[in-house]
Design a protein around this motif. Structure first.
Motif, PDB file in Angstrom:
ATOM      1  N   PRO A   3      -4.010 -55.617  70.368  1.00  0.00           N
ATOM      2  CA  PRO A   3      -4.919 -55.678  69.208  1.00  0.00           C
ATOM      3  C   PRO A   3      -5.708 -56.979  69.181  1.00  0.00           C
ATOM      4  N   LYS A   4      -6.906 -56.902  68.637  1.00  0.00           N
ATOM      5  CA  LYS A   4      -7.731 -58.088  68.511  1.00  0.00           C
ATOM      6  C   LYS A   4      -7.165 -59.017  67.442  1.00  0.00           C
ATOM      7  N   LYS A   5      -7.441 -60.295  67.597  1.00  0.00           N
ATOM      8  CA  LYS A   5      -6.924 -61.294  66.670  1.00  0.00           C
ATOM      9  C   LYS A   5      -7.876 -61.473  65.490  1.00  0.00           C
ATOM     10  N   SER A   6      -7.290 -61.626  64.307  1.00  0.00           N
ATOM     11  CA  SER A   6      -8.087 -61.828  63.103  1.00  0.00           C
ATOM     12  C   SER A   6      -8.411 -63.302  62.916  1.00  0.00           C
ATOM     13  N   ALA A   7      -9.347 -63.569  62.003  1.00  0.00           N
ATOM     14  CA  ALA A   7      -9.684 -64.955  61.679  1.00  0.00           C
ATOM     15  C   ALA A   7      -8.466 -65.676  61.120  1.00  0.00           C
ATOM     16  N   PHE A   8      -7.665 -64.977  60.339  1.00  0.00           N
ATOM     17  CA  PHE A   8      -6.470 -65.589  59.760  1.00  0.00           C
ATOM     18  C   PHE A   8      -5.466 -65.967  60.842  1.00  0.00           C
ATOM     19  N   PHE A   9      -5.324 -65.104  61.859  1.00  0.00           N
ATOM     20  CA  PHE A   9      -4.417 -65.415  62.956  1.00  0.00           C
ATOM     21  C   PHE A   9      -4.887 -66.655  63.713  1.00  0.00           C
ATOM     22  N   ILE A  10      -6.199 -66.756  63.952  1.00  0.00           N
ATOM     23  CA  ILE A  10      -6.736 -67.929  64.642  1.00  0.00           C
ATOM     24  C   ILE A  10      -6.487 -69.180  63.812  1.00  0.00           C
ATOM     25  N   PHE A  11      -6.610 -69.068  62.504  1.00  0.00           N
ATOM     26  CA  PHE A  11      -6.314 -70.178  61.592  1.00  0.00           C
ATOM     27  C   PHE A  11      -4.869 -70.624  61.756  1.00  0.00           C
ATOM     28  N   LEU A  12      -3.933 -69.678  61.784  1.00  0.00           N
ATOM     29  CA  LEU A  12      -2.518 -70.005  61.969  1.00  0.00           C
ATOM     30  C   LEU A  12      -2.271 -70.617  63.349  1.00  0.00           C
ATOM     31  N   ALA A  13      -2.889 -70.031  64.389  1.00  0.00           N
ATOM     32  CA  ALA A  13      -2.688 -70.518  65.747  1.00  0.00           C
ATOM     33  C   ALA A  13      -3.209 -71.946  65.911  1.00  0.00           C
ATOM     34  N   LYS A  48     -13.941 -70.193  56.090  1.00  0.00           N
ATOM     35  CA  LYS A  48     -13.361 -69.016  56.738  1.00  0.00           C
ATOM     36  C   LYS A  48     -14.269 -68.485  57.837  1.00  0.00           C
ATOM     37  N   ASN A  49     -15.571 -68.604  57.635  1.00  0.00           N
ATOM     38  CA  ASN A  49     -16.512 -68.094  58.638  1.00  0.00           C
ATOM     39  C   ASN A  49     -16.360 -68.794  59.975  1.00  0.00           C
ATOM     40  N   LYS A  50     -15.965 -70.062  59.941  1.00  0.00           N
ATOM     41  CA  LYS A  50     -15.769 -70.801  61.192  1.00  0.00           C
ATOM     42  C   LYS A  50     -14.652 -70.155  62.013  1.00  0.00           C
ATOM     43  N   PHE A  51     -13.585 -69.723  61.336  1.00  0.00           N
ATOM     44  CA  PHE A  51     -12.484 -69.074  62.045  1.00  0.00           C
ATOM     45  C   PHE A  51     -12.862 -67.653  62.456  1.00  0.00           C
ATOM     46  N   LYS A  52     -13.738 -66.995  61.682  1.00  0.00           N
ATOM     47  CA  LYS A  52     -14.221 -65.676  62.077  1.00  0.00           C
ATOM     48  C   LYS A  52     -15.020 -65.782  63.376  1.00  0.00           C
ATOM     49  N   LYS A  56     -14.108 -64.087  67.041  1.00  0.00           N
ATOM     50  CA  LYS A  56     -15.023 -63.277  67.852  1.00  0.00           C
ATOM     51  C   LYS A  56     -15.074 -63.794  69.289  1.00  0.00           C
ATOM     52  N   LYS A  57     -15.110 -65.122  69.436  1.00  0.00           N
ATOM     53  CA  LYS A  57     -15.136 -65.713  70.772  1.00  0.00           C
ATOM     54  C   LYS A  57     -13.856 -65.376  71.526  1.00  0.00           C
ATOM     55  N   TYR A  58     -12.732 -65.470  70.836  1.00  0.00           N
ATOM     56  CA  TYR A  58     -11.459 -65.167  71.482  1.00  0.00           C
ATOM     57  C   TYR A  58     -11.394 -63.700  71.907  1.00  0.00           C
ATOM     58  N   ASN A  59     -11.758 -62.798  70.998  1.00  0.00           N
ATOM     59  CA  ASN A  59     -11.661 -61.376  71.283  1.00  0.00           C
ATOM     60  C   ASN A  59     -12.631 -60.953  72.378  1.00  0.00           C
ATOM     61  N   SER A  60     -13.788 -61.563  72.421  1.00  0.00           N
ATOM     62  CA  SER A  60     -14.767 -61.210  73.456  1.00  0.00           C
ATOM     63  C   SER A  60     -14.330 -61.681  74.828  1.00  0.00           C
ATOM     64  N   ASN A  61     -13.426 -62.648  74.874  1.00  0.00           N
ATOM     65  CA  ASN A  61     -12.939 -63.183  76.153  1.00  0.00           C
ATOM     66  C   ASN A  61     -11.498 -62.778  76.420  1.00  0.00           C
ATOM     67  N   PHE A  62     -11.025 -61.759  75.695  1.00  0.00           N
ATOM     68  CA  PHE A  62      -9.601 -61.425  75.774  1.00  0.00           C
ATOM     69  C   PHE A  62      -9.179 -61.040  77.183  1.00  0.00           C
ATOM     70  N   ASN A  63     -10.026 -60.255  77.875  1.00  0.00           N
ATOM     71  CA  ASN A  63      -9.656 -59.807  79.221  1.00  0.00           C
ATOM     72  C   ASN A  63      -9.583 -60.961  80.209  1.00  0.00           C
ATOM     73  N   GLN A  66      -8.155 -65.912  77.737  1.00  0.00           N
ATOM     74  CA  GLN A  66      -8.524 -67.240  77.247  1.00  0.00           C
ATOM     75  C   GLN A  66      -7.358 -67.819  76.448  1.00  0.00           C
ATOM     76  N   PRO A  67      -6.849 -68.984  76.807  1.00  0.00           N
ATOM     77  CA  PRO A  67      -5.723 -69.580  76.086  1.00  0.00           C
ATOM     78  C   PRO A  67      -6.095 -69.888  74.652  1.00  0.00           C
ATOM     79  N   LEU A  68      -5.116 -69.726  73.750  1.00  0.00           N
ATOM     80  CA  LEU A  68      -5.340 -70.064  72.346  1.00  0.00           C
ATOM     81  C   LEU A  68      -5.631 -71.548  72.193  1.00  0.00           C
ATOM     82  N   LEU A  69      -5.122 -72.352  73.132  1.00  0.00           N
ATOM     83  CA  LEU A  69      -5.377 -73.782  73.047  1.00  0.00           C
ATOM     84  C   LEU A  69      -6.879 -74.061  73.131  1.00  0.00           C
TER      85      LEU A  69
END
Length: 372
Positions: A3-13, A48-52, A56-63, A66-69
């Motif tokens: 599943p794709k990551k949400s903005a909230f998940f990126i905030f937590l990460a 919140k938009n910054k994390f959104k 989007k950048k993370y999900n577009s590079n998922f394949n 791309q490290p969460l770091l």
């Protein structure tokens, strides 16, 4: 497919990565969800938009896995940029009137970096800074070429030489000063406009002014490269200084926003053709590359002064003054606000504000006016 990551998940990460970087035991995501949900709920839409955007950048590079770091690092750059914008806006809100604005001094900065973008390795090859205000134009300048032969990672040398050949042609790494402590002392002394010593830098507590540079250059985020290169210079010159001090020492602002805030404070609207802020403001700043006489000796002798950091900051200051003058009479002075044209075809800026020169001393052309 995961599943794709949400903005909230990126905030937590991002928060979890900060814990790891600071040497703390990382919380699990369930703990973070409980602790940080109230903070998330109280964040503004802009925050919140910054994390959104990062999601989007993370999900577009998922394949590409791309490290969460990397996402955390992008967030850090985004957060620093947001803080910079907020600070500059507040700084202008504290300027009471146009007279104070005309006398307010700003420092412009340009750094040509020894760069290896693939490894995100940046180190200053050339530093140029200029202090000016709208009323008097230029006050002081700083310029320094820096050698890199002592620290260049051997594996990156080839790529960095290719970058130098293509962008700024500072190719001789052995012929420039490489006393990094002394260079940093002189640069910091210029910024503070007062004498500082090793202890000031080792303590990492100097309160340096904001430095304004172009936001993007040659397809990259120039502000990030400038800040990263100064931090690397600092950490190598004074390895005993804590990393957090190195990262907080230099405050880099957007010169595009500086121009916009000046116009906003003076109630000057952008022309209709400049209503799209991004490139239009950059075009104002980057117009009219100067001819010979304004670059450093290294670039002037090679007839590539347009690549020189010193010529760039003179260009930015002049274009700001010329642009504001179209709306508000600044009584522009050749040699102070913009280059004076000399009889031999070269151009001149008077880099010492206390130097009294007349038109005769400067040997200005007949068509050039100059106020003593």
């Amino acid at each position: 497919m995961a599943p794709k990551k949400s903005a909230f998940f990126i905030f937590l990460a991002s928060y979890r990565d900060d814990e790891i970087k600071n040497g703390r035991k990382p919380s699990n995501f369930q703990q973070l969800r409980t602790e940080l949900t109230p903070i998330w709920n109280n964040m503004t839409v802009m925050e919140k938009n910054k994390f959104k955007d990062l999601a989007k950048k993370y999900n577009s590079n998922f394949n590409k896995e791309q490290p969460l770091l990397q996402i955390s690092d992008q967030h850090k750059n985004s957060y620093d940029f947001w803080n910079m914008e907020k600070y500059i806006t507040e700084m202008f809100e504290c300027i009471p009137n146009n007279q104070e604005l005309l006398n307010k001094k700003f420092i412009l900065l340009h750094i040509n970096c020894h760069s290896h973008d693939g490894e995100q390795y940046y180190f200053p090859a050339e530093i140029a800074a200029l202090e000016f205000n709208l009323k008097n134009g230029i006050f002081r300048t700083y310029h320094q070429m820096i050698g890199i032969s002592k620290i260049s990672p051997k594996g990156l040398a080839g790529g960095m030489r290719v970058y130098a050949d293509h962008f700024h042609q500072i190719n001789s790494w052995n012929d420039h000063p490489d006393d990094y402590q002394n260079i940093l002392l002189e640069f910091s002394t210029f910024l503070k406009d007062e004498q500082i010593n090793d202890t000031d830098l080792k303590e990492g507590t100097l309160n340096l002014p904001y430095l304004f540079t172009i936001q993007s250059e040659v397809g990259t985020t120039n502000m990030m490269k400038v800040k990263s290169s100064l931090e690397r210079l600092y950490s190598i010159a004074f390895p005993e200084v804590k990393a957090e001090h190195c990262k907080s020492m230099f405050k880099i602002g957007s010169i595009e926003q500086l121009l916009l805030e000046i116009k906003k404070k003076m109630n000057l609207q952008l022309d209709q053709q400049n209503s799209r802020l991004g490139l239009s403001v950059t075009n104002i700043l980057e117009s009219d590359l100067y001819g010979k006489g304004l670059g450093c000796l290294y670039h002037e002798l090679r007839e590539i002064s347009f690549k020189c950091s010193k010529a760039r900051i003179v260009q930015w200051m002049s274009n700001i003054c010329i642009h504001i003058n179209t709306y508000f009479n600044l009584n522009l002075v050749p040699g102070r606000h913009m280059a004076a044209q000399l009889d031999d075809g070269s151009k001149l800026m008077i880099e010492n504000a206390h130097l009294p020169l007349t038109a005769a001393d400067l040997k200005l052309t007949r068509n050039t006016s100059y106020d003593d």
